[in-house]
Design an enzyme around this catalytic site. Structure first.
Site, short mmCIF file in Angstrom:
data_model
loop_
_atom_site.label_atom_id
_atom_site.label_comp_id
_atom_site.label_asym_id
_atom_site.label_seq_id
_atom_site.Cartn_x
_atom_site.Cartn_y
_atom_site.Cartn_z
N LYS A 192 -2.94 -11.11 1.84
CA LYS A 192 -3.00 -9.63 1.74
C LYS A 192 -1.43 -9.27 1.49
O LYS A 192 0.15 -9.60 2.08
CB LYS A 192 -2.93 -8.68 3.06
CG LYS A 192 -3.36 -7.39 3.26
CD LYS A 192 -3.39 -6.78 4.69
CE LYS A 192 -2.79 -5.00 4.41
NZ LYS A 192 -3.12 -4.51 6.01
N LYS A 245 -6.62 -9.25 -1.19
CA LYS A 245 -5.83 -7.88 -1.30
C LYS A 245 -4.39 -7.23 -1.54
O LYS A 245 -3.97 -8.33 -1.37
CB LYS A 245 -5.76 -7.01 0.28
CG LYS A 245 -6.23 -5.85 0.74
CD LYS A 245 -5.92 -5.03 1.95
CE LYS A 245 -6.33 -3.41 2.04
NZ LYS A 245 -6.57 -3.12 3.19
#
Length: 322
Positions: A192, A245
Protein backbone atom coordinates in the site's frame (compact mmCIF):
# COMPACT_ATOMS: atom_id res chain seq x y z
CA UNK A 1 4.61 -19.50 -44.62
CA UNK A 2 3.83 -15.98 -43.43
CA UNK A 3 2.45 -14.94 -40.07
CA UNK A 4 -1.10 -13.66 -40.23
CA UNK A 5 -1.73 -12.58 -36.66
CA UNK A 6 -5.04 -10.98 -37.58
CA UNK A 7 -6.65 -14.33 -38.40
CA UNK A 8 -7.85 -14.86 -34.84
CA UNK A 9 -8.96 -11.24 -34.49
CA UNK A 10 -11.23 -11.27 -37.53
CA UNK A 11 -14.63 -11.76 -35.85
CA UNK A 12 -16.08 -11.28 -32.34
CA UNK A 13 -16.50 -15.04 -32.06
CA UNK A 14 -12.85 -15.75 -32.87
CA UNK A 15 -11.66 -13.02 -30.50
CA UNK A 16 -13.77 -14.43 -27.70
CA UNK A 17 -12.61 -17.97 -28.42
CA UNK A 18 -8.91 -17.18 -27.87
CA UNK A 19 -9.23 -14.45 -25.26
CA UNK A 20 -6.51 -14.94 -22.63
CA UNK A 21 -7.88 -12.79 -19.83
CA UNK A 22 -11.52 -12.92 -18.80
CA UNK A 23 -13.57 -10.84 -16.41
CA UNK A 24 -16.27 -12.22 -14.11
CA UNK A 25 -18.44 -10.41 -11.60
CA UNK A 26 -17.16 -12.94 -9.06
CA UNK A 27 -13.68 -11.39 -9.40
CA UNK A 28 -14.90 -8.07 -7.96
CA UNK A 29 -14.96 -6.87 -4.36
CA UNK A 30 -17.26 -3.89 -3.76
CA UNK A 31 -16.25 -1.34 -1.09
CA UNK A 32 -19.13 0.13 0.95
CA UNK A 33 -19.09 3.11 3.31
CA UNK A 34 -21.50 2.69 6.23
CA UNK A 35 -22.23 5.76 8.36
CA UNK A 36 -23.52 5.70 11.91
CA UNK A 37 -25.02 9.19 11.53
CA UNK A 38 -26.63 8.91 8.09
CA UNK A 39 -30.40 8.47 7.94
CA UNK A 40 -30.48 8.06 4.16
CA UNK A 41 -27.80 7.52 1.49
CA UNK A 42 -25.50 10.55 1.35
CA UNK A 43 -23.98 11.04 -2.12
CA UNK A 44 -20.20 11.53 -2.10
CA UNK A 45 -19.50 14.55 -4.34
CA UNK A 46 -15.96 13.49 -5.25
CA UNK A 47 -17.08 9.93 -6.08
CA UNK A 48 -20.10 10.21 -8.40
CA UNK A 49 -22.43 7.25 -8.01
CA UNK A 50 -21.17 6.34 -4.52
CA UNK A 51 -22.82 7.15 -1.20
CA UNK A 52 -22.33 6.84 2.52
CA UNK A 53 -25.01 4.37 3.51
CA UNK A 54 -27.11 4.28 6.68
CA UNK A 55 -27.31 0.93 8.40
CA UNK A 56 -30.88 0.54 7.12
CA UNK A 57 -29.63 0.51 3.50
CA UNK A 58 -26.98 -2.18 3.98
CA UNK A 59 -29.19 -5.23 3.44
CA UNK A 60 -30.56 -3.97 0.12
CA UNK A 61 -27.09 -3.08 -1.16
CA UNK A 62 -25.63 -6.45 -0.23
CA UNK A 63 -28.60 -8.23 -1.82
CA UNK A 64 -27.98 -6.26 -5.02
CA UNK A 65 -24.32 -7.27 -4.98
CA UNK A 66 -25.25 -10.90 -4.47
CA UNK A 67 -27.85 -10.79 -7.26
CA UNK A 68 -25.22 -9.43 -9.65
CA UNK A 69 -22.78 -12.17 -8.69
CA UNK A 70 -20.09 -10.07 -6.99
CA UNK A 71 -17.42 -11.94 -5.08
CA UNK A 72 -17.39 -9.97 -1.83
CA UNK A 73 -18.20 -6.75 0.01
CA UNK A 74 -15.54 -4.69 1.82
CA UNK A 75 -16.89 -2.54 4.67
CA UNK A 76 -15.57 0.84 5.80
CA UNK A 77 -17.16 2.49 8.83
CA UNK A 78 -17.88 6.11 9.71
CA UNK A 79 -18.55 6.25 13.47
CA UNK A 80 -20.65 8.75 15.35
CA UNK A 81 -17.92 9.40 17.92
CA UNK A 82 -14.15 9.72 17.49
CA UNK A 83 -11.45 9.72 20.17
CA UNK A 84 -7.69 9.31 20.40
CA UNK A 85 -8.07 5.66 21.44
CA UNK A 86 -10.45 4.83 18.55
CA UNK A 87 -12.79 3.30 21.13
CA UNK A 88 -15.71 2.72 18.79
CA UNK A 89 -13.56 0.73 16.35
CA UNK A 90 -13.68 -2.29 18.68
CA UNK A 91 -17.16 -1.84 20.14
CA UNK A 92 -19.48 -4.85 19.76
CA UNK A 93 -22.17 -2.48 18.54
CA UNK A 94 -19.89 -0.32 16.41
CA UNK A 95 -21.05 0.63 12.94
CA UNK A 96 -19.03 -1.99 11.04
CA UNK A 97 -19.90 -4.71 13.53
CA UNK A 98 -23.61 -3.93 13.12
CA UNK A 99 -23.27 -3.74 9.35
CA UNK A 100 -21.69 -7.20 9.25
CA UNK A 101 -24.52 -8.71 11.28
CA UNK A 102 -27.11 -7.00 9.09
CA UNK A 103 -25.43 -8.18 5.90
CA UNK A 104 -25.00 -11.76 7.14
CA UNK A 105 -28.66 -11.94 8.10
CA UNK A 106 -29.69 -10.65 4.66
CA UNK A 107 -27.19 -12.71 2.61
CA UNK A 108 -25.58 -15.50 4.62
CA UNK A 109 -23.55 -16.73 1.63
CA UNK A 110 -22.00 -13.37 0.68
CA UNK A 111 -18.30 -13.05 1.56
CA UNK A 112 -17.90 -10.09 3.91
CA UNK A 113 -14.57 -8.32 4.33
CA UNK A 114 -13.69 -5.49 6.71
CA UNK A 115 -11.08 -2.78 6.66
CA UNK A 116 -9.07 -2.85 9.90
CA UNK A 117 -7.71 0.65 10.46
CA UNK A 118 -8.51 3.45 12.89
CA UNK A 119 -8.03 6.55 10.73
CA UNK A 120 -11.80 7.14 10.54
CA UNK A 121 -12.19 6.57 14.31
CA UNK A 122 -9.70 9.16 15.55
CA UNK A 123 -9.90 12.97 15.45
CA UNK A 124 -6.36 13.20 14.10
CA UNK A 125 -7.00 10.85 11.16
CA UNK A 126 -3.78 8.87 11.44
CA UNK A 127 -3.78 5.10 11.19
CA UNK A 128 -2.78 4.29 14.75
CA UNK A 129 -2.15 5.37 18.33
CA UNK A 130 -0.11 8.55 18.56
CA UNK A 131 2.82 9.32 20.81
CA UNK A 132 3.37 12.97 20.17
CA UNK A 133 3.21 13.29 16.42
CA UNK A 134 4.41 9.75 15.70
CA UNK A 135 2.33 6.60 15.31
CA UNK A 136 3.28 3.98 17.90
CA UNK A 137 3.61 0.77 15.90
CA UNK A 138 3.29 -1.84 18.66
CA UNK A 139 0.52 -0.10 20.58
CA UNK A 140 -1.39 0.20 17.32
CA UNK A 141 -0.99 -3.55 16.71
CA UNK A 142 -2.88 -4.29 19.92
CA UNK A 143 -5.70 -1.99 18.86
CA UNK A 144 -5.89 -3.47 15.37
CA UNK A 145 -5.95 -7.00 16.77
CA UNK A 146 -8.88 -6.16 19.05
CA UNK A 147 -10.69 -4.50 16.14
CA UNK A 148 -10.21 -7.56 13.93
CA UNK A 149 -11.47 -9.90 16.64
CA UNK A 150 -14.59 -7.76 17.09
CA UNK A 151 -15.24 -7.97 13.33
CA UNK A 152 -14.78 -11.75 13.39
CA UNK A 153 -17.17 -12.03 16.33
CA UNK A 154 -19.74 -10.13 14.27
CA UNK A 155 -19.34 -12.59 11.40
CA UNK A 156 -16.69 -11.18 9.06
CA UNK A 157 -15.16 -13.74 6.72
CA UNK A 158 -12.01 -11.74 5.94
CA UNK A 159 -10.28 -8.94 7.88
CA UNK A 160 -7.92 -6.58 6.08
CA UNK A 161 -5.44 -4.47 8.07
CA UNK A 162 -4.65 -1.28 6.13
CA UNK A 163 -2.72 0.70 8.76
CA UNK A 164 0.65 -0.38 7.33
CA UNK A 165 2.15 -1.14 10.73
CA UNK A 166 5.05 -3.57 10.85
CA UNK A 167 3.81 -7.11 11.72
CA UNK A 168 0.14 -6.18 11.44
CA UNK A 169 -0.79 -9.39 9.62
CA UNK A 170 0.96 -11.52 12.23
CA UNK A 171 -0.71 -9.62 15.08
CA UNK A 172 -4.16 -10.19 13.61
CA UNK A 173 -3.51 -13.85 12.84
CA UNK A 174 -2.28 -14.51 16.37
CA UNK A 175 -5.20 -12.70 18.01
CA UNK A 176 -7.80 -14.40 15.82
CA UNK A 177 -6.35 -17.85 16.48
CA UNK A 178 -6.18 -17.24 20.23
CA UNK A 179 -9.87 -16.26 20.28
CA UNK A 180 -10.96 -19.28 18.26
CA UNK A 181 -11.34 -17.62 14.87
CA UNK A 182 -8.88 -19.83 13.02
CA UNK A 183 -11.15 -19.84 9.95
CA UNK A 184 -11.29 -16.05 9.59
CA UNK A 185 -9.00 -15.08 6.72
CA UNK A 186 -6.58 -12.13 6.62
CA UNK A 187 -6.08 -10.03 3.50
CA UNK A 188 -2.88 -8.04 3.84
CA UNK A 189 -2.58 -4.54 2.44
CA UNK A 190 0.84 -5.81 1.50
CA UNK A 191 1.97 -3.11 -0.93
CA UNK A 192 0.00 0.00 0.00
CA UNK A 193 1.68 3.12 -1.27
CA UNK A 194 1.54 6.70 0.04
CA UNK A 195 -0.55 7.87 -2.88
CA UNK A 196 -2.31 11.06 -3.97
CA UNK A 197 -4.95 8.80 -5.57
CA UNK A 198 -6.63 8.36 -2.17
CA UNK A 199 -8.05 11.90 -2.01
CA UNK A 200 -11.74 11.14 -2.73
CA UNK A 201 -11.71 8.21 -0.28
CA UNK A 202 -10.53 10.46 2.53
CA UNK A 203 -13.46 12.76 1.81
CA UNK A 204 -15.84 9.80 1.77
CA UNK A 205 -14.55 8.27 5.01
CA UNK A 206 -13.76 11.56 6.77
CA UNK A 207 -10.29 10.18 7.43
CA UNK A 208 -7.78 12.76 6.16
CA UNK A 209 -4.92 13.32 8.64
CA UNK A 210 -5.23 16.58 10.56
CA UNK A 211 -1.49 17.11 10.37
CA UNK A 212 1.42 15.70 8.39
CA UNK A 213 0.92 12.72 6.11
CA UNK A 214 1.23 8.94 6.11
CA UNK A 215 4.53 8.67 4.28
CA UNK A 216 6.33 7.30 7.36
CA UNK A 217 4.23 4.11 7.32
CA UNK A 218 2.91 3.71 3.77
CA UNK A 219 5.23 2.71 0.90
CA UNK A 220 7.27 5.22 -1.05
CA UNK A 221 5.78 5.18 -4.59
CA UNK A 222 9.32 5.11 -6.02
CA UNK A 223 10.29 1.80 -4.38
CA UNK A 224 9.40 -1.62 -5.74
CA UNK A 225 12.05 -3.81 -4.07
CA UNK A 226 10.85 -2.64 -0.67
CA UNK A 227 7.30 -3.56 -1.68
CA UNK A 228 8.51 -7.09 -2.44
CA UNK A 229 9.91 -7.35 1.09
CA UNK A 230 6.50 -6.38 2.49
CA UNK A 231 4.75 -8.93 0.28
CA UNK A 232 7.04 -11.68 1.52
CA UNK A 233 6.66 -10.53 5.13
CA UNK A 234 2.86 -10.68 4.94
CA UNK A 235 3.04 -14.17 3.46
CA UNK A 236 5.37 -15.32 6.29
CA UNK A 237 3.05 -13.81 8.91
CA UNK A 238 0.08 -15.81 7.66
CA UNK A 239 -1.79 -13.67 5.14
CA UNK A 240 -4.33 -15.57 3.07
CA UNK A 241 -4.62 -12.90 0.36
CA UNK A 242 -2.11 -10.21 -0.65
CA UNK A 243 -3.13 -6.79 -1.92
CA UNK A 244 -1.56 -4.03 -4.03
CA UNK A 245 -2.93 -0.50 -3.63
CA UNK A 246 -3.40 1.69 -5.71
CA UNK A 247 -3.91 -0.14 -8.97
CA UNK A 248 -3.64 1.63 -12.32
CA UNK A 249 -0.26 3.26 -11.74
CA UNK A 250 1.07 0.16 -9.95
CA UNK A 251 0.45 -2.67 -12.40
CA UNK A 252 4.16 -3.47 -12.27
CA UNK A 253 3.75 -4.15 -8.54
CA UNK A 254 0.72 -6.35 -9.22
CA UNK A 255 2.87 -8.36 -11.61
CA UNK A 256 5.68 -8.49 -9.03
CA UNK A 257 3.27 -9.78 -6.39
CA UNK A 258 2.00 -12.45 -8.79
CA UNK A 259 5.55 -13.59 -9.55
CA UNK A 260 6.59 -13.47 -5.88
CA UNK A 261 3.78 -15.43 -4.26
CA UNK A 262 1.31 -18.20 -5.04
CA UNK A 263 -1.28 -16.65 -2.71
CA UNK A 264 -4.33 -14.95 -4.25
CA UNK A 265 -3.49 -11.39 -5.30
CA UNK A 266 -5.95 -8.49 -4.98
CA UNK A 267 -5.57 -5.09 -6.64
CA UNK A 268 -7.38 -2.05 -5.26
CA UNK A 269 -8.82 0.19 -7.99
CA UNK A 270 -8.86 3.19 -5.64
CA UNK A 271 -11.11 6.21 -5.31
CA UNK A 272 -8.98 8.63 -7.33
CA UNK A 273 -8.79 6.19 -10.22
CA UNK A 274 -12.55 5.73 -10.08
CA UNK A 275 -13.27 9.46 -9.89
CA UNK A 276 -10.99 10.33 -12.82
CA UNK A 277 -12.90 7.95 -15.09
CA UNK A 278 -16.27 9.18 -13.83
CA UNK A 279 -15.32 12.83 -14.33
CA UNK A 280 -14.06 12.25 -17.86
CA UNK A 281 -17.14 10.19 -18.73
CA UNK A 282 -19.48 12.89 -17.42
CA UNK A 283 -17.81 15.34 -19.82
CA UNK A 284 -18.13 12.96 -22.73
CA UNK A 285 -14.36 12.62 -23.06
CA UNK A 286 -14.36 8.84 -22.96
CA UNK A 287 -16.69 5.85 -23.07
CA UNK A 288 -17.14 4.87 -19.42
CA UNK A 289 -18.20 1.29 -20.02
CA UNK A 290 -15.33 0.51 -22.39
CA UNK A 291 -12.70 2.23 -20.24
CA UNK A 292 -13.86 0.58 -17.01
CA UNK A 293 -13.89 -2.92 -18.50
CA UNK A 294 -10.50 -2.29 -20.15
CA UNK A 295 -9.07 -1.10 -16.84
CA UNK A 296 -10.41 -4.07 -14.90
CA UNK A 297 -9.06 -6.40 -17.57
CA UNK A 298 -5.64 -4.78 -17.15
CA UNK A 299 -5.65 -5.64 -13.44
CA UNK A 300 -6.47 -9.25 -14.21
CA UNK A 301 -3.93 -9.41 -17.04
CA UNK A 302 -1.21 -8.08 -14.73
CA UNK A 303 -1.88 -10.98 -12.35
CA UNK A 304 -4.63 -9.91 -9.96
CA UNK A 305 -7.07 -12.66 -9.02
CA UNK A 306 -9.41 -10.15 -7.35
CA UNK A 307 -10.15 -6.49 -7.98
CA UNK A 308 -11.51 -4.19 -5.29
CA UNK A 309 -13.41 -1.55 -7.24
CA UNK A 310 -16.15 1.06 -6.86
CA UNK A 311 -17.11 0.18 -10.45
CA UNK A 312 -18.14 -3.31 -9.32
CA UNK A 313 -21.92 -2.97 -9.60
CA UNK A 314 -21.80 -1.27 -12.99
CA UNK A 315 -19.17 -3.65 -14.33
CA UNK A 316 -21.17 -6.67 -13.21
CA UNK A 317 -24.25 -5.34 -15.00
CA UNK A 318 -22.28 -4.73 -18.19
CA UNK A 319 -20.75 -8.20 -18.09
CA UNK A 320 -24.13 -9.76 -17.46
CA UNK A 321 -25.48 -7.90 -20.52
CA UNK A 322 -22.86 -9.44 -22.80
Amino acid sequence: MSDRLRRLRRTPGLRNLVRETRLRAADFIYPIFVSETATEPEPIPSMPGQSRLPLTAVAAKVKEAQRLGLGAILFFGLPREKDDNATSSCAPHGIVQRAIRTAKEACPEMVLMTDVCVCAYTPHGHCGVLKGHEVDNDETLRLLANMAVSHAEAGADVVAPSSMMDRQVGALREALDERGFMETAVMGYSAKFASAYYGPFRDAADSAPSFGDRASYQHDPANIRHARREILADEREGADILMVKPGIAYLDVVRLARETSDLPIAAYNVSGEYSMIKAAAERGWLDERKVVLETLTAFRRAGADLVITYHALDAAKWLNDN
